[in-house]
Scaffold this active site. Structure first.
Site, PDB file in Angstrom:
ATOM      1  N   GLN A 101       0.729  -1.252   0.005  1.00 35.95           N
ATOM      2  CA  GLN A 101      -0.001   0.206   0.031  1.00 35.95           C
ATOM      3  C   GLN A 101       0.769   1.204  -0.088  1.00 35.95           C
ATOM      4  OE1 GLN A 101      -3.699  -0.395   2.811  1.00 35.95           O
ATOM      5  NE2 GLN A 101      -2.079  -2.202   3.512  1.00 35.95           N
ATOM      6  N   VAL A 138       3.690   1.727  -1.312  1.00 35.69           N
ATOM      7  CA  VAL A 138       4.570   2.102  -2.608  1.00 35.69           C
ATOM      8  C   VAL A 138       3.589   2.534  -3.467  1.00 35.69           C
ATOM      9  CG1 VAL A 138       6.672   0.483  -1.816  1.00 35.69           C
ATOM     10  CG2 VAL A 138       4.700  -0.269  -3.310  1.00 35.69           C
ATOM     11  N   ARG A 139       2.378   2.496  -3.389  1.00 35.82           N
ATOM     12  CA  ARG A 139       1.562   2.918  -4.266  1.00 35.82           C
ATOM     13  C   ARG A 139       1.282   4.675  -4.349  1.00 35.82           C
ATOM     14  NH1 ARG A 139      -3.504  -0.927  -2.494  1.00 35.82           N
ATOM     15  NH2 ARG A 139      -2.672  -2.773  -3.464  1.00 35.82           N
ATOM     16  N   ARG A 190      11.927 -17.123  -2.319  1.00 30.23           N
ATOM     17  CA  ARG A 190      10.926 -15.835  -2.014  1.00 30.23           C
ATOM     18  C   ARG A 190       9.570 -16.079  -2.354  1.00 30.23           C
ATOM     19  NH1 ARG A 190      12.555 -10.145  -4.833  1.00 30.23           N
ATOM     20  NH2 ARG A 190      13.162 -11.123  -6.998  1.00 30.23           N
ATOM     21  N   ASN A 216       8.134  14.514  -0.096  1.00 30.47           N
ATOM     22  CA  ASN A 216       7.887  15.905   0.260  1.00 30.47           C
ATOM     23  C   ASN A 216       6.581  16.125   1.093  1.00 30.47           C
ATOM     24  OD1 ASN A 216       5.959  16.249  -1.632  1.00 30.47           O
ATOM     25  ND2 ASN A 216       7.074  17.957  -2.793  1.00 30.47           N
ATOM     26  N   HIS A 228      -1.007  14.021   1.241  1.00 32.00           N
ATOM     27  CA  HIS A 228      -1.771  13.115   0.693  1.00 32.00           C
ATOM     28  C   HIS A 228      -1.898  11.754   1.046  1.00 32.00           C
ATOM     29  CE1 HIS A 228      -2.827  10.209  -2.885  1.00 32.00           C
ATOM     30  NE2 HIS A 228      -3.972  10.894  -2.931  1.00 32.00           N
ATOM     31  N   ARG A 273      -4.403   7.374   4.471  1.00 30.15           N
ATOM     32  CA  ARG A 273      -3.768   6.509   5.356  1.00 30.15           C
ATOM     33  C   ARG A 273      -3.914   6.687   6.715  1.00 30.15           C
ATOM     34  NH1 ARG A 273      -3.829   2.597   1.367  1.00 30.15           N
ATOM     35  NH2 ARG A 273      -2.742   3.341  -0.457  1.00 30.15           N
TER      36      ARG A 273
END
Length: 362
Positions: A227, A229-230, A294, A310, A316, A321
């Site tokens: 989630q 890295v989205r 893996r 940043n 955002h 989240r």
């Protein structure tokens, strides 16, 4: 064209060798042999390989990663400058979309970018007036520019230090500050603010685009990082299951609360994880490489990741989240700890997030 340093990624002042002693491998970041920005870069790289115990032992570590093209680690340091007497920064954003360029009038610009952005500029003959400053901040990143022409003289290095007066000191922030910036442990999850930059600008609203923060997240699941890295306007350096052996990583399964509260469900997950460990070890014994073994590891596997955004991108992230009750429990818990720290270092930027958090969760 004149270029003046306004800010660069600085150490979280709550982090010292004493305050992080015994907290995982955090203290190794102070074994770096160069600037603190380069310590963050090396630490991020060594997190990927689970080799933080070797911090400071390989002077060429960062330069080697740059030569190989593995430049994600140099994205974790942001440098902000003021450019005057030039219109050139108008075109820099078209050269690299990952920089922030703000026109403040009278041929004056505020420009922020991570060191990978600046390296891209310099390789294309752009913004070369800023190169001496960047070489002083991160000499290993810009090692390919070795000419005396690009080196700062002693008096210029002193002036570089003076330029840091433009970076907001902690004394301007509300207190008590240090306890709220220490690493936070929530079960297996640990959230650490490694560093941040918040240039002191005439227009405080510009801080949204020109401030940045770097966090180190540990003990979270691959479900959580999928989630994380989205959020594409970010930089990530994650522990690699391709290079790190399961036994070396010491990964455990992150247990959802709903499973932990159900004895039968807990038994099922525990058994599944035991089988996964056994089968992984069996594949390795059969000569299967880590990068292939893996494939059978579940999303529950613990991981570690260094993340930089940043302030605009963090805003955002936090809306989705941290302060949304619909967010998945693990990343919401992580996001709320991030919010607490970001509100501490930049309350004017994250005040609305803090207000909603207080209303919804306190």
């Amino acid at each position: 064209m004149q270029v003046e340093l306004l800010a660069l990624t600085q150490r979280n002042p709550a982090l010292t060798a004493d305050t992080v002693a015994g907290i995982g491998d955090l203290a190794t970041i102070f074994a770096g042999q160069s600037t603190y920005p380069e310590a963050i870069m090396e630490f991020a790289g060594r997190v990927c390989y689970r080799s933080t115990a070797r911090m400071g032992t390989a002077p060429e570590f960062i330069a080697a990663r740059v030569r190989e093209g593995h430049e994600d680690i140099i994205e974790h340091v942001v440098v902000t400058v003021r450019v005057t007497n030039s219109v050139e920064p108008l075109y820099w954003r078209t050269r690299n979309r990952h920089c922030e360029v703000t026109d403040v009038g009278a041929n004056t610009w505020i420009v922020s970018g991570n060191t990978r952005v600046w390296l891209d500029f310099f390789r294309h003959g752009v913004a070369l007036e800023a190169l001496p400053i960047l070489k002083a901040v991160a000499p290993s990143v810009f090692a390919e520019f070795e000419s005396e022409e690009w080196r700062l003289r002693d008096w210029e290095i002193e002036r570089l230090g003076e330029g840091m007066q433009h970076q907001s000191p902690l004394s301007t922030l509300h207190s008590p500050i240090f306890p709220s910036l220490l690493p936070v442990q929530l079960g297996p999850m640990r959230v650490t603010l490694l560093g941040y930059t918040r240039p002191l600008l005439d227009d405080p609203s510009l801080l949204v685009d020109h401030g940045a923060a770097t966090f180190f997240f540990e003990g979270i699941s691959r479900t959580c990082t999928h989630q994380l890295v989205r959020h594409r306007l970010a930089s990530f350096s994650q522990e690699s299951q391709r290079y790190v052996e399961l036994s070396k990583g010491g990964w455990q399964a992150v247990i959802p609360p709903a499973v932990a509260e159900n004895a039968e469900a807990m038994a099922e997950l525990t058994e599944f994880w035991r089988i996964a460990e056994e089968k992984y070890a069996r594949l390795r014994a059969l000569g299967i490489r880590k990068e292939d073994a893996r494939f059978l590891l579940p999303n529950a596997a613990e991981t570690r990741i260094v993340t930089t955004m940043n302030f605009a991108a963090w805003q955002h992230f936090l809306w989705l989240r941290a302060v949304d009750k619909a967010a998945q429990w693990e990343i919401r818990a992580l996001g709320q700890e991030v919010l607490k720290m970001l509100y501490t270092i930049a309350p004017e930027v994250f005040a609305e997030h803090w207000r909603v958090y207080q209303e919804q969760f306190q």
